[in-house]
Design an enzyme around this catalytic site. Structure first.
Site, PDB file in Angstrom:
ATOM      1  N   ARG A  18       0.828  -1.212   0.000  1.00  0.00           N
ATOM      2  CA  ARG A  18       0.000   0.000   0.000  1.00  0.00           C
ATOM      3  C   ARG A  18       0.859   1.256   0.000  1.00  0.00           C
ATOM      4  O   ARG A  18       0.574   2.198  -0.745  1.00  0.00           O
ATOM      5  CB  ARG A  18      -0.952   0.009   1.198  1.00  0.00           C
ATOM      6  CG  ARG A  18      -2.094  -0.984   1.042  1.00  0.00           C
ATOM      7  CD  ARG A  18      -2.969  -1.007   2.261  1.00  0.00           C
ATOM      8  NE  ARG A  18      -2.160  -1.446   3.413  1.00  0.00           N
ATOM      9  CZ  ARG A  18      -2.479  -1.235   4.670  1.00  0.00           C
ATOM     10  NH1 ARG A  18      -3.582  -0.593   4.990  1.00  0.00           N
ATOM     11  NH2 ARG A  18      -1.712  -1.680   5.646  1.00  0.00           N
ATOM     12  N   ASN A  36      -6.095  -2.771   2.126  1.00  0.00           N
ATOM     13  CA  ASN A  36      -6.061  -4.222   2.290  1.00  0.00           C
ATOM     14  C   ASN A  36      -7.480  -4.732   2.469  1.00  0.00           C
ATOM     15  O   ASN A  36      -8.308  -4.057   3.080  1.00  0.00           O
ATOM     16  CB  ASN A  36      -5.252  -4.615   3.530  1.00  0.00           C
ATOM     17  CG  ASN A  36      -3.764  -4.503   3.326  1.00  0.00           C
ATOM     18  OD1 ASN A  36      -3.273  -4.413   2.216  1.00  0.00           O
ATOM     19  ND2 ASN A  36      -3.025  -4.505   4.419  1.00  0.00           N
TER      20      ASN A  36
END
Length: 88
Positions: A18, A36
């Protein structure tokens, strides 16, 4: 403006995916978000110039050094006029 919704499969959690996505998307001038999911995948929404979105998706196949991307599901999405790219 092009918008794409993505689901990334493979070893994409616990490998700074990320953070890498935020940094790379911002460097390309893209807007959107990344997060996520509970099933171990990563979900992302990209918005921007068609060429830049394509470059980002291509880069996402590799991701950060410890990641392994097995597959990326891609779908057209409606642009939502995000002003920046964020991690959710």
């Amino acid at each position: 403006m092009l918008a794409r919704h993505l689901i990334l499969h493979g070893k994409v959690q616990g490998v700074f995916y990320r953070d890498w996505t935020v940094e790379t998307a911002r460097s390309l001038g893209l807007a959107g978000w990344v997060r996520n999911l509970a099933d171990g995948t990563v979900e992302a929404h990209l918005e921007g110039d068609e060429g830049k979105v394509a470059r980002m998706i291509e880069a996402m196949h590799d991701g950060p050094p410890r990641a392994r991307v097995d597959r990326i599901e891609q779908h057209d999405a409606a642009p939502q006029a995000f002003q920046s790219f964020e991690r959710r």
